[in-house]
Design an enzyme around this catalytic site. Structure first.
Site, PDB file in Angstrom:
ATOM      1  CB  CYS A  41      -0.909  -0.015   1.224  1.00 37.22           C
ATOM      2  SG  CYS A  41      -2.066   1.385   1.306  1.00 37.22           S
ATOM      3  CG  ASP A  43      -0.930   4.249   5.233  1.00 38.80           C
ATOM      4  OD1 ASP A  43      -0.094   4.847   5.935  1.00 38.80           O
ATOM      5  OD2 ASP A  43      -2.137   4.178   5.522  1.00 38.80           O
ATOM      6  NE  ARG A  45      -1.125   5.030   8.631  1.00 40.34           N
ATOM      7  CZ  ARG A  45      -2.343   4.596   8.945  1.00 40.34           C
ATOM      8  NH1 ARG A  45      -2.764   4.682  10.198  1.00 40.34           N
ATOM      9  NH2 ARG A  45      -3.137   4.077   8.019  1.00 40.34           N
ATOM     10  CG  HIS A  97      -1.544  -1.025   5.975  1.00 38.15           C
ATOM     11  ND1 HIS A  97      -2.142  -0.022   6.709  1.00 38.15           N
ATOM     12  CD2 HIS A  97      -1.600  -0.600   4.685  1.00 38.15           C
ATOM     13  CE1 HIS A  97      -2.510   0.971   5.912  1.00 38.15           C
ATOM     14  NE2 HIS A  97      -2.192   0.637   4.675  1.00 38.15           N
ATOM     15  CB  CYS A 100      -5.759  -0.315   4.763  1.00 39.69           C
ATOM     16  SG  CYS A 100      -5.574   0.163   3.033  1.00 39.69           S
TER      17      CYS A 100
END
Length: 209
Positions: A41, A43, A45, A97, A100
């Protein structure tokens, strides 16, 4: 974040690498031979190399919203082709994750404009597994299970591709489904039984040699 600070950080990083191995960047520039294709992803983080404890050159990485592998997405298909056919990676990993944002958005009915066609791919996963997900009363647990099932379906999409099927037959390429738990920092192997999942439908997707 101060953009100038990034270039200062880069200089420090370069020097740290050279202090350990003076020829590091010279060797790095000579080519790559990663053994893993990681599809994750976007993302902010989730840092793919960092969470696996690997460095530059170790993993070929593709990231998008909610770690999707739509068969109509030329970007994803090109990455898989290059990694499997040309780099000859030994493993393909799809890593989702928990928490998400893309998966959470797909669980809601809001109109998100340009994101709608992409989220529809994730919503299709929910449709396929609606009966199983609807039995989970706790919303957070249902959300987490949806993340896991999305990883599973994207792994299946990977296996549907001709490049991966050929590599599985000819050189035992393996496909893995993982989830990163942001809350604990742990990487979880879902240990998906693809043979069982594909048993009754693989004849539809199997391509002749």
């Amino acid at each position: 974040m101060d953009i100038k600070k990034i270039f200062e950080n880069n200089k420090e990083w370069v020097q740290e690498r050279l202090d350990i191995e003076p020829e590091y960047f010279k060797k790095l520039s000579q080519g790559q031979s990663p053994e893993i294709l990681y599809i994750g992803c976007s993302d902010s983080r989730v840092s793919s190399e960092e969470l696996m404890g690997v460095g530059p050159g170790d993993v070929f990485v593709h990231r998008n919203i909610a770690n999707m592998v739509p068969n109509t997405d030329l970007n994803s298909m090109s990455v898989i082709n290059y990694a499997v056919e040309h780099l000859e990676v030994k493993h393909v990993v799809v890593c989702g994750h928990y928490y998400c944002g893309g998966v959470k958005a797909a669980m809601q009915s809001a109109d998100l404009g340009l994101l709608n066609p992409w989220l529809r791919n994730i919503r299709d996963v929910y449709r396929i597994h609606k009966d199983e997900l609807s039995l989970i009363e706790d919303e957070e647990e249902r959300y987490k299970k949806f993340v896991e099932l999305n990883v599973q379906e994207q792994c299946v999409n990977v296996i549907k591709t001709a490049d991966v099927q050929k590599a599985i037959r000819n050189r035992n390429l393996t496909v893995h489904g993982w989830v990163f738990d942001i809350n604990s920092g742990k990487l979880i192997d879902l240990k998906i039984d693809f043979d069982a999942i594909l048993e009754n439908i693989m004849e539809i997707y199997r391509l002749d040699e």
